[in-house]
Write a protein that holds these residues in place. Structure first.
Motif, PDB file in Angstrom:
ATOM      1  N   PRO A  24       0.824  -1.215   0.000  1.00  0.00           N
ATOM      2  CA  PRO A  24       0.000   0.000   0.000  1.00  0.00           C
ATOM      3  C   PRO A  24       0.857   1.264   0.000  1.00  0.00           C
ATOM      4  O   PRO A  24       1.967   1.286   0.531  1.00  0.00           O
ATOM      5  CB  PRO A  24      -0.795  -0.096   1.313  1.00  0.00           C
ATOM      6  N   ASP A  25       0.317   2.320  -0.611  1.00  0.00           N
ATOM      7  CA  ASP A  25       1.061   3.576  -0.765  1.00  0.00           C
ATOM      8  C   ASP A  25       1.655   4.115   0.541  1.00  0.00           C
ATOM      9  O   ASP A  25       2.810   4.519   0.552  1.00  0.00           O
ATOM     10  CB  ASP A  25       0.182   4.643  -1.415  1.00  0.00           C
ATOM     11  N   PRO A  26       0.897   4.153   1.655  1.00  0.00           N
ATOM     12  CA  PRO A  26       1.478   4.731   2.874  1.00  0.00           C
ATOM     13  C   PRO A  26       2.669   3.952   3.436  1.00  0.00           C
ATOM     14  O   PRO A  26       3.465   4.494   4.181  1.00  0.00           O
ATOM     15  CB  PRO A  26       0.325   4.705   3.876  1.00  0.00           C
ATOM     16  N   LEU A  27       2.800   2.676   3.067  1.00  0.00           N
ATOM     17  CA  LEU A  27       3.880   1.859   3.611  1.00  0.00           C
ATOM     18  C   LEU A  27       5.024   1.634   2.634  1.00  0.00           C
ATOM     19  O   LEU A  27       6.030   1.027   2.989  1.00  0.00           O
ATOM     20  CB  LEU A  27       3.324   0.484   4.028  1.00  0.00           C
ATOM     21  N   ARG A  28       4.898   2.096   1.423  1.00  0.00           N
ATOM     22  CA  ARG A  28       5.859   1.760   0.373  1.00  0.00           C
ATOM     23  C   ARG A  28       7.282   2.194   0.721  1.00  0.00           C
ATOM     24  O   ARG A  28       8.235   1.441   0.530  1.00  0.00           O
ATOM     25  CB  ARG A  28       5.436   2.371  -0.957  1.00  0.00           C
ATOM     26  N   GLY A  29       7.458   3.377   1.230  1.00  0.00           N
ATOM     27  CA  GLY A  29       8.809   3.847   1.571  1.00  0.00           C
ATOM     28  C   GLY A  29       9.454   3.008   2.648  1.00  0.00           C
ATOM     29  O   GLY A  29      10.631   2.645   2.546  1.00  0.00           O
ATOM     30  N   ARG A  30       8.694   2.661   3.673  1.00  0.00           N
ATOM     31  CA  ARG A  30       9.239   1.837   4.761  1.00  0.00           C
ATOM     32  C   ARG A  30       9.601   0.443   4.267  1.00  0.00           C
ATOM     33  O   ARG A  30      10.653  -0.093   4.598  1.00  0.00           O
ATOM     34  CB  ARG A  30       8.225   1.735   5.891  1.00  0.00           C
ATOM     35  N   VAL A  31       8.703  -0.138   3.490  1.00  0.00           N
ATOM     36  CA  VAL A  31       8.942  -1.492   2.994  1.00  0.00           C
ATOM     37  C   VAL A  31      10.139  -1.513   2.048  1.00  0.00           C
ATOM     38  O   VAL A  31      10.979  -2.415   2.106  1.00  0.00           O
ATOM     39  CB  VAL A  31       7.674  -2.052   2.311  1.00  0.00           C
ATOM     40  N   MET A  32      10.257  -0.528   1.183  1.00  0.00           N
ATOM     41  CA  MET A  32      11.398  -0.471   0.274  1.00  0.00           C
ATOM     42  C   MET A  32      12.706  -0.271   1.044  1.00  0.00           C
ATOM     43  O   MET A  32      13.747  -0.828   0.666  1.00  0.00           O
ATOM     44  CB  MET A  32      11.211   0.638  -0.765  1.00  0.00           C
ATOM     45  N   ALA A  33      12.669   0.511   2.119  1.00  0.00           N
ATOM     46  CA  ALA A  33      13.870   0.706   2.931  1.00  0.00           C
ATOM     47  C   ALA A  33      14.319  -0.615   3.553  1.00  0.00           C
ATOM     48  O   ALA A  33      15.510  -0.956   3.531  1.00  0.00           O
ATOM     49  CB  ALA A  33      13.614   1.746   4.017  1.00  0.00           C
ATOM     50  N   ILE A  34      13.382  -1.377   4.079  1.00  0.00           N
ATOM     51  CA  ILE A  34      13.714  -2.681   4.665  1.00  0.00           C
ATOM     52  C   ILE A  34      14.214  -3.627   3.584  1.00  0.00           C
ATOM     53  O   ILE A  34      15.196  -4.354   3.780  1.00  0.00           O
ATOM     54  CB  ILE A  34      12.492  -3.265   5.404  1.00  0.00           C
ATOM     55  N   TYR A  35      13.557  -3.620   2.428  1.00  0.00           N
ATOM     56  CA  TYR A  35      13.952  -4.488   1.319  1.00  0.00           C
ATOM     57  C   TYR A  35      15.381  -4.188   0.876  1.00  0.00           C
ATOM     58  O   TYR A  35      16.201  -5.099   0.729  1.00  0.00           O
ATOM     59  CB  TYR A  35      12.982  -4.308   0.156  1.00  0.00           C
ATOM     60  N   VAL A  36      15.704  -2.928   0.692  1.00  0.00           N
ATOM     61  CA  VAL A  36      17.055  -2.555   0.241  1.00  0.00           C
ATOM     62  C   VAL A  36      18.081  -2.893   1.318  1.00  0.00           C
ATOM     63  O   VAL A  36      19.166  -3.409   1.026  1.00  0.00           O
ATOM     64  CB  VAL A  36      17.114  -1.064  -0.150  1.00  0.00           C
TER      65      VAL A  36
END
Length: 88
Positions: A24-36
């Protein structure tokens, strides 16, 4: 090595696309940070393990084992999550 690099790119592009599409849009930045963070961190650990394996055997054998393990993991994920292949 060229085939491994090509397979890496072929795997990485859809993984990023799926991740950004499913989150979801509100979580995308956090999830991408964890993924990277995990992606880059585990790449270093994998390099260490392949280096240790290469020192015990040979570089060719170590890369073949790592490639076979990656293929097995990919097939496992494809089998466990068939809905990812049907995404539009």
């Amino acid at each position: 090595m060229a085939a491994i690099g090509f397979a890496f790119v072929i795997q990485n592009a859809p993984a990023n696309s799926l991740l950004q599409t499913l989150v979801p849009d509100p979580l995308r930045g956090r999830v991408m940070a964890i993924y990277v963070f995990l992606f880059l961190g585990l790449m270093r650990v994998g390099g260490l393990l392949v280096g240790l394996l290469a020192s015990a055997t040979s570089a060719t054998t170590a890369l073949a084992i790592a490639g076979a393990a990656s293929l097995a993991a990919s097939l496992l994920v494809m089998g466990k999550f068939p809905e990812l292949r049907r995404m539009e």
